[in-house]
Design a protein around this motif. Structure first.
Motif, PDB file in Angstrom:
ATOM      1  N   UNK A 112       0.841  -1.201   0.000  1.00  0.00           N
ATOM      2  CA  UNK A 112       0.000   0.000   0.000  1.00  0.00           C
ATOM      3  C   UNK A 112       0.878   1.253   0.000  1.00  0.00           C
ATOM      4  N   UNK A 113       1.895   1.263   0.855  1.00  0.00           N
ATOM      5  CA  UNK A 113       2.791   2.427   0.916  1.00  0.00           C
ATOM      6  C   UNK A 113       3.509   2.603  -0.417  1.00  0.00           C
ATOM      7  N   UNK A 114       3.849   1.498  -1.071  1.00  0.00           N
ATOM      8  CA  UNK A 114       4.466   1.582  -2.395  1.00  0.00           C
ATOM      9  C   UNK A 114       3.564   2.270  -3.400  1.00  0.00           C
ATOM     10  N   UNK A 115       2.273   1.946  -3.360  1.00  0.00           N
ATOM     11  CA  UNK A 115       1.320   2.573  -4.283  1.00  0.00           C
ATOM     12  C   UNK A 115       1.167   4.064  -3.988  1.00  0.00           C
ATOM     13  N   UNK A 116       1.081   4.413  -2.710  1.00  0.00           N
ATOM     14  CA  UNK A 116       0.974   5.822  -2.329  1.00  0.00           C
ATOM     15  C   UNK A 116       2.229   6.584  -2.756  1.00  0.00           C
ATOM     16  N   UNK A 117       3.387   5.987  -2.518  1.00  0.00           N
ATOM     17  CA  UNK A 117       4.656   6.625  -2.875  1.00  0.00           C
ATOM     18  C   UNK A 117       4.745   6.846  -4.383  1.00  0.00           C
ATOM     19  N   UNK A 118       4.291   5.862  -5.159  1.00  0.00           N
ATOM     20  CA  UNK A 118       4.325   5.982  -6.619  1.00  0.00           C
ATOM     21  C   UNK A 118       3.508   7.190  -7.084  1.00  0.00           C
ATOM     22  N   UNK A 119       2.299   7.333  -6.554  1.00  0.00           N
ATOM     23  CA  UNK A 119       1.448   8.464  -6.934  1.00  0.00           C
ATOM     24  C   UNK A 119       2.067   9.782  -6.499  1.00  0.00           C
ATOM     25  N   UNK A 156      -7.584   5.679  -0.517  1.00  0.00           N
ATOM     26  CA  UNK A 156      -8.582   4.962   0.285  1.00  0.00           C
ATOM     27  C   UNK A 156      -8.938   3.626  -0.364  1.00  0.00           C
ATOM     28  N   UNK A 157      -9.211   3.661  -1.667  1.00  0.00           N
ATOM     29  CA  UNK A 157      -9.589   2.420  -2.353  1.00  0.00           C
ATOM     30  C   UNK A 157      -8.413   1.445  -2.405  1.00  0.00           C
ATOM     31  N   UNK A 158      -7.193   1.956  -2.580  1.00  0.00           N
ATOM     32  CA  UNK A 158      -6.018   1.087  -2.619  1.00  0.00           C
ATOM     33  C   UNK A 158      -5.797   0.416  -1.270  1.00  0.00           C
ATOM     34  N   UNK A 159      -6.059   1.139  -0.190  1.00  0.00           N
ATOM     35  CA  UNK A 159      -5.877   0.555   1.141  1.00  0.00           C
ATOM     36  C   UNK A 159      -6.815  -0.629   1.342  1.00  0.00           C
ATOM     37  N   UNK A 160      -8.099  -0.419   1.042  1.00  0.00           N
ATOM     38  CA  UNK A 160      -9.068  -1.497   1.253  1.00  0.00           C
ATOM     39  C   UNK A 160      -8.852  -2.639   0.267  1.00  0.00           C
TER      40      UNK A 160
END
Length: 203
Positions: free
Chosen positions: A140-147, A185-189
């Motif tokens: 999840x943190x990887x996805x947030x970091x990418x954005x 939010x959607x990526x977390x869930x």
């Protein structure tokens, strides 16, 4: 932070996002972290000396250290295979300071960087949860970091270098921020509902 420095912060966040997503080895990613960390430590030293007591300029330069020491810490931790809790607690300290820089930006009517600093505070807080609290949210943190590599660093820096950043309206910035929050939010869930995450849920 200068647009050149911000551009390369985007680069290192991009690399680190791929590391968190398992696409790049940690030791390989550490090299670029160390390069950018060194750049972001020596640059503010020069800017502070050049500021000659100008406190707004010194404050701006001081914020660059937050990034520089983060990337040096990440790079050296990965290179030497160190335990990560110290880095994690440092990230919590930076996350709190980032809220202060966000307040300063909002107070000076810079809504766009006020929002960006809020995003950075959230990202550093996520790093704290992963590195110090050992929470299993790395993907999840990887996805947030990418954005964030793109919307808070690379794109603003490129627009700044092209002298187009001031033409971006606050409305556009708020829409982008809203869409990013929706994705987070959607990526977390989505991550919590994945089979791998289900295996880690205590029965």
């Amino acid at each position: 932070m200068s647009n050149v420095g911000l551009l390369y912060v985007g680069g290192v966040l991009f690399i680190n996002s791929l590391m968190l997503l398992g696409r790049i080895d940690g030791k390989s990613a550490s090299v670029f972290n160390i390069f950018i960390g060194i750049l972001q430590v020596f640059t503010p030293i020069y800017l502070i000396v050049k500021a000659d007591g100008n406190m707004p300029e010194i404050l701006g330069a001081a914020s660059i250290f937050l990034f520089g020491f983060t990337y040096l810490y990440v790079g050296l931790t990965n290179w030497f295979g160190l335990e990560t809790s110290g880095l994690g607690w440092y990230c919590l300290w930076v996350a709190i300071l980032a809220l202060g820089f966000s307040y300063v930006s909002f107070s000076s009517a810079d809504l766009k960087f006020g929002i960006i600093w809020l995003f950075w505070s959230y990202l550093w807080f996520l790093f704290y949860l992963v590195l110090a609290k050992k929470m299993d949210i790395g993907r999840y943190v990887g996805k947030v970091t990418f954005v964030m590599a793109w919307i808070t660093c690379t794109i603003p820096a490129f627009l700044g270098l092209a002298e187009l950043w001031n033409s971006v309206s606050n409305t556009v910035a708020m829409i982008v921020a809203g869409l990013a929050l929706l994705y987070f939010i959607t990526a977390y869930f989505s991550e919590r509902a994945s089979p791998a995450a289900q295996k880690n849920v205590p029965s």
